[in-house]
Scaffold this active site. Structure first.
Site, PDB file in Angstrom:
ATOM      1  N   GLU A 115      69.025  11.183  -2.347  1.00  0.00           N
ATOM      2  CA  GLU A 115      70.172  11.748  -3.143  1.00  0.00           C
ATOM      3  C   GLU A 115      69.833  13.129  -3.631  1.00  0.00           C
ATOM      4  O   GLU A 115      68.716  12.990  -4.236  1.00  0.00           O
ATOM      5  CB  GLU A 115      70.840  10.871  -4.057  1.00  0.00           C
ATOM      6  CG  GLU A 115      71.838  11.657  -5.105  1.00  0.00           C
ATOM      7  CD  GLU A 115      72.045  11.052  -6.372  1.00  0.00           C
ATOM      8  OE1 GLU A 115      72.059   9.847  -6.477  1.00  0.00           O
ATOM      9  OE2 GLU A 115      72.597  11.641  -7.495  1.00  0.00           O
TER      10      GLU A 115
ATOM     11  N   ARG B  14      71.790  20.481  -8.710  1.00  0.00           N
ATOM     12  CA  ARG B  14      71.563  21.170 -10.199  1.00  0.00           C
ATOM     13  C   ARG B  14      70.773  22.324  -9.963  1.00  0.00           C
ATOM     14  O   ARG B  14      70.066  22.577 -10.916  1.00  0.00           O
ATOM     15  CB  ARG B  14      70.797  19.969 -10.877  1.00  0.00           C
ATOM     16  CG  ARG B  14      71.667  18.680 -11.341  1.00  0.00           C
ATOM     17  CD  ARG B  14      70.722  17.862 -12.201  1.00  0.00           C
ATOM     18  NE  ARG B  14      71.416  16.375 -11.859  1.00  0.00           N
ATOM     19  CZ  ARG B  14      70.676  15.335 -12.168  1.00  0.00           C
ATOM     20  NH1 ARG B  14      69.670  15.681 -12.957  1.00  0.00           N
ATOM     21  NH2 ARG B  14      71.379  14.205 -12.148  1.00  0.00           N
TER      22      ARG B  14
ATOM     23  N   THR C   5      75.255  14.618  -8.403  1.00  0.00           N
ATOM     24  CA  THR C   5      75.893  15.465  -9.731  1.00  0.00           C
ATOM     25  C   THR C   5      77.182  15.906  -9.238  1.00  0.00           C
ATOM     26  O   THR C   5      77.384  17.317  -9.590  1.00  0.00           O
ATOM     27  CB  THR C   5      74.933  16.466 -10.085  1.00  0.00           C
ATOM     28  OG1 THR C   5      73.541  15.754 -10.114  1.00  0.00           O
ATOM     29  CG2 THR C   5      75.171  16.696 -11.782  1.00  0.00           C
TER      30      THR C   5
ATOM     31  N   LYS D 239      78.433   3.539  -9.287  1.00  0.00           N
ATOM     32  CA  LYS D 239      76.915   3.946  -9.902  1.00  0.00           C
ATOM     33  C   LYS D 239      77.048   3.389 -11.245  1.00  0.00           C
ATOM     34  O   LYS D 239      78.058   3.527 -11.919  1.00  0.00           O
ATOM     35  CB  LYS D 239      76.732   5.417  -9.784  1.00  0.00           C
ATOM     36  CG  LYS D 239      75.526   5.943 -10.400  1.00  0.00           C
ATOM     37  CD  LYS D 239      75.366   7.324 -10.333  1.00  0.00           C
ATOM     38  CE  LYS D 239      74.415   7.951 -11.265  1.00  0.00           C
ATOM     39  NZ  LYS D 239      73.788   9.322 -10.746  1.00  0.00           N
TER      40      LYS D 239
HETATM   41  C1  3PG Z   1      69.887  11.492 -12.642  1.00  0.00           C
HETATM   42  O1  3PG Z   1      71.127  11.495 -12.395  1.00  0.00           O
HETATM   43  O2  3PG Z   1      69.159  12.230 -13.212  1.00  0.00           O
HETATM   44  C2  3PG Z   1      69.616  10.023 -12.376  1.00  0.00           C
HETATM   45  O3  3PG Z   1      69.992   9.301 -13.149  1.00  0.00           O
HETATM   46  C3  3PG Z   1      67.792  10.157 -12.421  1.00  0.00           C
HETATM   47  O4  3PG Z   1      67.555   9.379 -13.419  1.00  0.00           O
HETATM   48  P1  3PG Z   1      66.155   9.119 -13.769  1.00  0.00           P
HETATM   49  O5  3PG Z   1      65.535  10.671 -13.542  1.00  0.00           O
HETATM   50  O6  3PG Z   1      65.959   8.511 -15.299  1.00  0.00           O
HETATM   51  O7  3PG Z   1      65.464   8.147 -12.440  1.00  0.00           O
END
Ligand code: 3PG
Length: 211
Positions: free
Chosen positions: A45, A49, A72, A132
């Site tokens: 994934e 961002r 995201t 999710k």
């Molecule tokens: C995110 O979208 O940033 C994820 O939830 C990742 O979370 P993490 O950095 O706590 O694994």
């Protein structure tokens, strides 16, 4: 068409952990994906961002064995761009009705984020059965998600947010968890240092969680 559950099921079954990647450097994108796949994590994934996220996705999608999706995702334009970049799935931190409706016109299936039974039920009523659970640890972690299983047995989750190798085990033991997401397998310092052996090792450790 609602969510393509069969396609998401087969994608999310490929590895126990989906690396959540925040990466902007197109030049190292391929090496990063190769390291993750070499370690056994094939489903990647890439969050939208960073300015170059879509280019990173396109580079990673060239890696043999990699199944690359976007993260995201917040609006229709994000989903169109994800489709154009060759994404095979999309992930959103939330599940607004408009996003779920708009996703029906997009080919890669959407994994929307929920935090509660009401949100999970709302998504389910729109034909979404893979969800999710985000932010997993902040929302109560594995004990909370476990309590969703009896009343909502048809819904399967990918918990994400605050999970590490140790915590992943308690989620993966649940009947309603198909995989977990997390960024612990892609630490920024290792990537910045070009230490892809470290990424391979972290990925292998995470991939071994399966079974
Ligand atoms: C995110 O979208 O940033 C994820 O939830 C990742 O979370 P993490 O950095 O706590 O694994």
């Amino acid at each position: 068409m609602a969510q393509d559950a069969a396609r998401l099921h087969s994608t999310l079954s490929l590895a126990p952990v989906v690396p959540v990647i925040i990466h902007d450097d197109v030049d190292t994108a391929r090496a990063l994906a190769e390291a993750l796949v070499a370690g056994g994590l094939k489903v990647l994934e890439v969050t939208l961002r960073t300015p170059n996220a879509l280019k990173v996705i396109a580079e990673m999608a060239k890696v043999e064995g990699a199944i690359v999706g976007s993260g995201t995702v917040r609006k229709l334009d994000d989903m169109k761009a994800s489709q154009d970049a060759g994404c095979q799935f999309m992930v959103s931190p939330g599940a607004p009705v408009k996003l779920l409706e708009d996703a029906e016109a997009i080919d890669p299936p959407l994994l929307p984020g929920v935090t509660s039974p009401t949100e999970a039920m709302a998504a389910s009523l729109m034909g979404y059965s893979f969800l999710k659970f985000f932010p997993a640890e902040a929302m109560g972690g594995a004990p909370v998600l476990k309590s969703f299983a009896s009343p909502l047995p048809d819904l399967k989750f990918c918990p994400t947010g605050g999970i590490d190798l140790f915590k992943a085990k308690s989620y993966l033991a649940l009947s309603n968890v198909i995989c977990v997401g997390g960024s612990w397998v892609v630490p920024g310092d290792a990537i910045a240092a070009g230490d892809f052996d470290k990424i391979v090792a972290l990925a292998a450790e995470a991939a071994a969680l399966k079974g």
